[in-house]
Design a protein around this motif. Structure first.
Motif, short mmCIF file in Angstrom:
data_model
loop_
_atom_site.label_atom_id
_atom_site.label_comp_id
_atom_site.label_asym_id
_atom_site.label_seq_id
_atom_site.Cartn_x
_atom_site.Cartn_y
_atom_site.Cartn_z
N VAL A 121 34.67 36.52 54.83
CA VAL A 121 35.01 35.65 53.70
C VAL A 121 34.52 36.27 52.40
N GLN A 122 33.27 36.72 52.42
CA GLN A 122 32.69 37.31 51.22
C GLN A 122 33.41 38.60 50.83
N LYS A 123 33.72 39.44 51.80
CA LYS A 123 34.36 40.72 51.52
C LYS A 123 35.68 40.53 50.77
N ARG A 124 36.54 39.66 51.29
CA ARG A 124 37.86 39.51 50.64
C ARG A 124 37.75 38.78 49.31
N ASN A 125 36.84 37.80 49.21
CA ASN A 125 36.67 37.11 47.93
C ASN A 125 36.11 38.04 46.86
N ILE A 126 35.15 38.87 47.23
CA ILE A 126 34.57 39.80 46.25
C ILE A 126 35.60 40.85 45.85
N GLU A 127 36.41 41.30 46.78
CA GLU A 127 37.50 42.23 46.41
C GLU A 127 38.39 41.60 45.34
N ALA A 128 38.70 40.33 45.51
CA ALA A 128 39.54 39.63 44.52
C ALA A 128 38.82 39.50 43.19
N VAL A 129 37.54 39.13 43.23
CA VAL A 129 36.78 38.96 41.99
C VAL A 129 36.64 40.28 41.25
N LEU A 130 36.36 41.37 41.96
CA LEU A 130 36.24 42.67 41.30
C LEU A 130 37.56 43.12 40.69
N ASP A 131 38.67 42.80 41.34
CA ASP A 131 39.99 43.09 40.75
C ASP A 131 40.20 42.27 39.48
N ILE B 201 30.57 34.08 47.08
CA ILE B 201 30.63 34.81 45.81
C ILE B 201 29.27 34.71 45.10
N LEU B 202 28.74 33.50 45.02
CA LEU B 202 27.44 33.31 44.38
C LEU B 202 26.35 34.10 45.11
N ASN B 203 26.39 34.12 46.43
CA ASN B 203 25.41 34.86 47.21
C ASN B 203 25.50 36.36 46.95
N TYR B 204 26.70 36.88 46.77
CA TYR B 204 26.89 38.31 46.53
C TYR B 204 26.23 38.73 45.22
N PHE B 205 26.40 37.92 44.19
CA PHE B 205 25.87 38.29 42.88
C PHE B 205 24.43 37.81 42.67
N ASP B 206 23.99 36.85 43.45
CA ASP B 206 22.63 36.32 43.33
C ASP B 206 22.08 36.11 44.73
#
Length: 198
Positions: A111-121, A143-148
């Motif tokens: 879930v995190q991988k695909r959401n972060i790919e979208a956010v970085l795009d 997403i929040l966990n990835y950045f914080d």
């Protein structure tokens, strides 16, 4: 600076079986106006959403108010659930081990991988813009966990009753700067799993 306004959808109709087409409840539709009100003075440039109906519907009126057409991104969809995957014990197991999922379900790492790919795009394509993003509880929490990295299971369990819920995240290029909650509407979470009695 780039600002992303992540909008977790309003309260859904829990009686609706299909996750992708599940509409908002009557209360959920009423709460859409709160999203519009809190973002009325923000000059939004872009609107993007999970393709799930409840996410699109939650931001549709706000997007229209800003003369924006909503683009959808499949990567922003909610976690795919297996049988009995939305009970509290499962929440805790998944957060303790991002590679764990119930049979037929999706682990938080994916879930995190695909959401972060979208956010970085989004950050790459819309630098220095203000972006409205329709999302979901689990998706947004990863997403929040990835950045914080301090955002963990307790943060997710706190968020579970917030529908709609808006978090503004600020970035300098792709570098995360900060986030702040700007709308919390409390509604009791109800699992769509028939076996969940919690």
């Amino acid at each position: 600076m780039t600002e992303i306004y992540f909008v977790r959808h309003a309260q859904p109709d829990y009686s609706w079986e299909n996750d992708r087409t599940r509409p908002l409840s009557r209360e959920g539709y009423d709460d859409i106006q709160k999203v519009c009100n809190i973002l009325s003075d923000v000059k939004l440039d872009i609107a993007i959403s999970s393709p799930y109906k409840r996410s699109i519907d939650t931001i549709a009126k706000c997007a229209e108010m800003h003369n924006l057409k909503i683009k959808t991104d499949e990567r922003l969809c909610e976690r795919k659930k297996g049988a009995n995957g939305n009970v509290y014990g499962m929440f805790q197991k998944r957060w303790a081990d991002f590679s764990f999922s119930e049979p037929g379900g999706e682990c938080l790492a994916l879930v995190q991988k695909r959401n972060i790919e979208a956010v970085l795009d989004i950050l790459n394509n819309y630098e220095n813009k203000k972006i409205l993003v329709g999302t979901h509880g689990t998706a947004l929490s990863t997403i929040l966990n990835y950045f914080d990295s301090t955002y963990k299971c307790d943060g997710f369990l706190r968020m579970i009753d917030f529908m709609p819920y808006i978090v503004r995240m600020i970035f300098d290029g792709a570098k995360y700067i900060s986030h702040r909650e700007i709308l919390i509407v409390k509604k009791q979470y109800k699992s769509t799993n028939r076996a969940d009695k919690q």
